[in-house]
Each structure stands twice: as structure tokens, then as C-alpha cells.
Design an enzyme around this catalytic site. Structure first.
Site, PDB file in Angstrom:
ATOM      1  CB  CYS A   1      -0.974  -0.115   1.204  1.00  0.00           C
ATOM      2  SG  CYS A   1      -1.972  -1.439   1.025  1.00  0.00           S
ATOM      3  CB  THR A   2       3.904   1.833   1.940  1.00  0.00           C
ATOM      4  OG1 THR A   2       3.182   2.143   3.294  1.00  0.00           O
ATOM      5  CG2 THR A   2       5.083   3.418   1.778  1.00  0.00           C
TER       6      THR A   2
END
Length: 154
Positions: free
Chosen positions: A44-45
Site C-alpha cells: 500500500c505504501t
């Protein structure tokens, strides 16, 4: 999964500042809606930072970018600040909007099955219709793919 040409489901959610945001607020504009499982996790990062790194190109096209997960407003605020994300993160703790966009699905991990957010994205056109669906997303490649498609579709 939503299909191209379908009217995008309406939503009203709070962003990382606690402000209310809705799809209706973006009428007449192109909108990117990307769903991701959890703030500050590796994939997600990577995805958020990939969008951040070319965000100026989305902004130059006057495209609104919404990242959506079921994380809290406070979690979104920390995630946005930590990685200097220039776009809006929407909190859907109830998963109502996530489910409406077919991003709430059964997932299997290490032999265990549970419901969770799948990494899926949509391009919504200025008329509020789905213009492109991304059912399988590569966190590192996705931002460039969406930008390229927007330039073609606009």
C-alpha cells in the site's frame, strides 16, 4: 465488479482531515478511485508513493485522486503526513462504499479465508460513469498505467 459505462456508485465519506467528501463534489471532473488494504503496509505504501511521485501530472490534468481503505481518519492522517501524500485519503470504516465498488471480497492468506479489501481501481469520467476498471493492480506500476489511460481517454 463495476463495468465500463456503468454509473459509479455515489458516496460520501470523510477524508484524513475529517472533512466530508463525495463523488458528487467532483461532478464534471475525472476521478481516480483506488482501493487499498491498509495504511503504512509495504504494498500500500509503494502504491501510494508511486501515485505521489507523479501526482503533479494528475493535477495538471485536473484529475481528483481518492485513495480508499477502511482505516480510520487518524490512521489516514498519519499515513498521509509520513509519506507526504498530496491526494485525498477516504475512510470507509463501515466498508459500505468499498463493497459498492466491489473491492470487499473474500481473500485467502496462509490458508485462512476472510473478507478484505482487494487492490482495485477505477477511472470515473466527468459524467460520473466508469471509464476504466483495474481489477488486478501492481503497486509499483499502477500510477503510470492510470495516467497513460487518462491521457488517452480525455
Amino acid at each position: 465488479m463495476l463495468t465500463v459505462g456503468q454509473t459509479a456508485p455515489a458516496f460520501t465519506l470523510v477524508d484524513e482531515t475529517g472533512a466530508t467528501r463525495s463523488l458528487a463534489d467532483e461532478a464534471g471532473k475525472w476521478v481516480v478511485i483506488y482501493f487499498y488494504p491498509k495504511d503504512d503496509t509495504p504494498g500500500c505504501t509503494k502504491e501510494a508513493c508511486a501515485i505521489r511521485d507523479i501526482y503533479d501530472e494528475f493535477a495538471a490534468l485536473d484529475v481528483t485522486v481518492f485513495g480508499v481503505s477502511k482505516d480510520s481518519v487518524a490512521s489516514h492522517a498519519r499515513f498521509k503526513e509520513k509519506y507526504q501524500l498530496p491526494f485525498t485519503l477516504l475512510s470507509d470504516e463501515s466498508t459500505e462504499m468499498i463493497a459498492a465498488y466491489d473491492a470487499w471480497q473474500e481473500k485467502t492468506s496462509f490458508g485462512n479465508t476472510a473478507m478484505g479489501i482487494t487492490r482495485i481501481s477505477y477511472l470515473i469520467d466527468p459524467a460520473g460513469k466508469v471509464a476504466k476498471v483495474y481489477p488486478k493492480v501492481s503497486p509499483t506500476e499502477h500510477a503510470h498505467e492510470m495516467l497513460s489511460d487518462l491521457k488517452t481517454l480525455m
